[in-house]
Design a protein around this motif. Structure first.
Motif, PDB file in Angstrom:
ATOM      1  N   ILE A  23      61.427  68.440  53.754  1.00  0.00           N
ATOM      2  CA  ILE A  23      62.467  69.068  52.807  1.00  0.00           C
ATOM      3  C   ILE A  23      63.812  69.525  53.856  1.00  0.00           C
ATOM      4  CG2 ILE A  23      63.255  70.665  51.177  1.00  0.00           C
ATOM      5  CD1 ILE A  23      60.288  70.517  49.583  1.00  0.00           C
ATOM      6  N   MET A  24      63.602  70.373  54.232  1.00  0.00           N
ATOM      7  CA  MET A  24      64.073  71.306  55.730  1.00  0.00           C
ATOM      8  C   MET A  24      64.201  70.389  56.604  1.00  0.00           C
ATOM      9  SD  MET A  24      65.330  74.429  54.787  1.00  0.00           S
ATOM     10  CE  MET A  24      65.302  73.499  53.418  1.00  0.00           C
ATOM     11  N   MET A  25      63.688  69.050  57.162  1.00  0.00           N
ATOM     12  CA  MET A  25      64.268  67.969  57.828  1.00  0.00           C
ATOM     13  C   MET A  25      65.621  67.149  56.881  1.00  0.00           C
ATOM     14  SD  MET A  25      61.387  66.818  60.675  1.00  0.00           S
ATOM     15  CE  MET A  25      59.667  67.221  59.470  1.00  0.00           C
ATOM     16  N   SER A  40      78.069  79.784  59.256  1.00  0.00           N
ATOM     17  CA  SER A  40      76.726  79.982  60.098  1.00  0.00           C
ATOM     18  C   SER A  40      75.222  80.703  59.503  1.00  0.00           C
ATOM     19  CB  SER A  40      77.100  81.099  60.934  1.00  0.00           C
ATOM     20  OG  SER A  40      77.579  82.018  60.587  1.00  0.00           O
ATOM     21  N   MET A  41      76.033  80.996  57.749  1.00  0.00           N
ATOM     22  CA  MET A  41      74.111  81.560  57.192  1.00  0.00           C
ATOM     23  C   MET A  41      73.380  80.691  56.431  1.00  0.00           C
ATOM     24  SD  MET A  41      74.429  84.276  53.862  1.00  0.00           S
ATOM     25  CE  MET A  41      75.177  83.161  53.243  1.00  0.00           C
ATOM     26  N   GLY A  48      66.359  78.961  60.036  1.00  0.00           N
ATOM     27  CA  GLY A  48      65.010  80.121  59.353  1.00  0.00           C
ATOM     28  C   GLY A  48      63.743  79.499  58.364  1.00  0.00           C
ATOM     29  N   ILE A  49      64.102  78.559  57.791  1.00  0.00           N
ATOM     30  CA  ILE A  49      63.077  78.135  56.521  1.00  0.00           C
ATOM     31  C   ILE A  49      62.338  76.746  57.616  1.00  0.00           C
ATOM     32  CG2 ILE A  49      62.787  76.752  54.169  1.00  0.00           C
ATOM     33  CD1 ILE A  49      65.004  78.034  53.353  1.00  0.00           C
ATOM     34  N   HIS A  54      56.578  75.447  59.401  1.00  0.00           N
ATOM     35  CA  HIS A  54      56.357  76.135  61.181  1.00  0.00           C
ATOM     36  C   HIS A  54      55.131  76.781  60.907  1.00  0.00           C
ATOM     37  CE1 HIS A  54      59.275  72.701  61.999  1.00  0.00           C
ATOM     38  NE2 HIS A  54      58.264  71.658  62.554  1.00  0.00           N
ATOM     39  N   ILE A  55      55.576  77.483  60.263  1.00  0.00           N
ATOM     40  CA  ILE A  55      53.753  78.298  61.077  1.00  0.00           C
ATOM     41  C   ILE A  55      53.384  78.994  59.488  1.00  0.00           C
ATOM     42  CG2 ILE A  55      54.043  81.338  60.192  1.00  0.00           C
ATOM     43  CD1 ILE A  55      57.071  81.547  61.952  1.00  0.00           C
TER      44      ILE A  55
END
Length: 79
Positions: A23-25, A40-41, A48-49, A54-55
């Protein structure tokens, strides 16, 4: 949260991380292709998500290798 076996924990953790990463990709790709102006936020939030996903997948790999180690130890103890 209690699982019947360690493979269930691996599959749930891995699939959550994988779906979140995809989803983030997709979001990052849409922003880049459409050349959207984002703050930028929001840019940092997307990164960050993606990092958290990945973590989560790394935790799933650790669970997988622990599961393999347990199976090897069980097989060695049966000999």
């Amino acid at each position: 949260m209690e699982f019947k076996n360690s493979s269930t924990a691996f599959f749930i953790t891995y699939n959550i991380g994988l779906i979140l990463s995809v989803i983030m990709m997709a979001i990052r790709g849409c922003v880049e292709v459409l050349n959207l102006e984002i703050s930028s936020m929001i840019d940092s939030s997307i990164s960050g998500i993606a990092g958290i996903s990945h973590i989560i997948m790394t935790i799933a790999y650790i669970l997988f290798f622990l599961m393999l180690l347990n199976r090897i130890n069980d097989a060695d103890s049966k000999k």
